[in-house]
Design a protein around this motif. Structure first.
Motif, PDB file in Angstrom:
ATOM      1  N   CYS A  19      38.389  34.286  39.442  1.00 22.65           N
ATOM      2  CA  CYS A  19      37.319  35.253  39.226  1.00 22.65           C
ATOM      3  C   CYS A  19      37.075  35.398  37.720  1.00 22.65           C
ATOM      4  N   LYS A  21      34.879  37.417  36.308  1.00 24.14           N
ATOM      5  CA  LYS A  21      34.644  38.823  35.975  1.00 24.14           C
ATOM      6  C   LYS A  21      35.954  39.573  35.739  1.00 24.14           C
ATOM      7  N   PRO A  32      32.051  37.889  44.476  1.00 22.29           N
ATOM      8  CA  PRO A  32      30.863  37.080  44.761  1.00 22.29           C
ATOM      9  C   PRO A  32      30.915  35.715  44.071  1.00 22.29           C
ATOM     10  N   ALA A  33      30.214  34.742  44.635  1.00 22.37           N
ATOM     11  CA  ALA A  33      30.219  33.373  44.119  1.00 22.37           C
ATOM     12  C   ALA A  33      29.773  33.306  42.660  1.00 22.37           C
ATOM     13  N   LYS A  34      28.858  34.151  42.249  1.00 17.56           N
ATOM     14  CA  LYS A  34      28.362  34.121  40.875  1.00 17.56           C
ATOM     15  C   LYS A  34      29.452  34.458  39.861  1.00 17.56           C
ATOM     16  N   ASP A  35      30.530  35.075  40.301  1.00 18.94           N
ATOM     17  CA  ASP A  35      31.601  35.506  39.411  1.00 18.94           C
ATOM     18  C   ASP A  35      32.875  34.665  39.532  1.00 18.94           C
TER      19      ASP A  35
END
Length: 81
Positions: A19, A21, A32-35
């Motif tokens: 992760c 983030k 989430p995938a974006k992180d």
């Protein structure tokens, strides 16, 4: 009942993620995938995700197949089209 939930990231147990983030390794995934980066086959692979990415970036940046003689990019998304 909805087929997809926005609150639950897609993935399987036994897949490992890093992760971005939170700067932590997670199994499942949790964020989430974006992180996140992954999936990785093992926890140690996920723990070294940032080092792996840095190594791959260095390889790409120094690969002569991706640069013209003048230093401009000529690979996918590069200066030629």
């Amino acid at each position: 009942m909805a087929l997809f939930s926005r609150n639950r990231p897609a993935g399987k147990a036994g897949e490992w993620y890093y992760c971005l983030k939170h700067g932590k390794v997670e199994e499942g995934p949790e964020c989430p995938a974006k992180d996140r980066m992954g999936p990785y086959a093992s926890r140690p692979e996920a723990e070294h995700a940032m080092e792996t990415a840095a190594e791959r970036n260095t390889e790409w940046e120094t690969d002569p197949r991706w640069h013209d003689r003048d230093g401009t990019e000529n690979g996918p998304g590069g200066g030629r089209g």
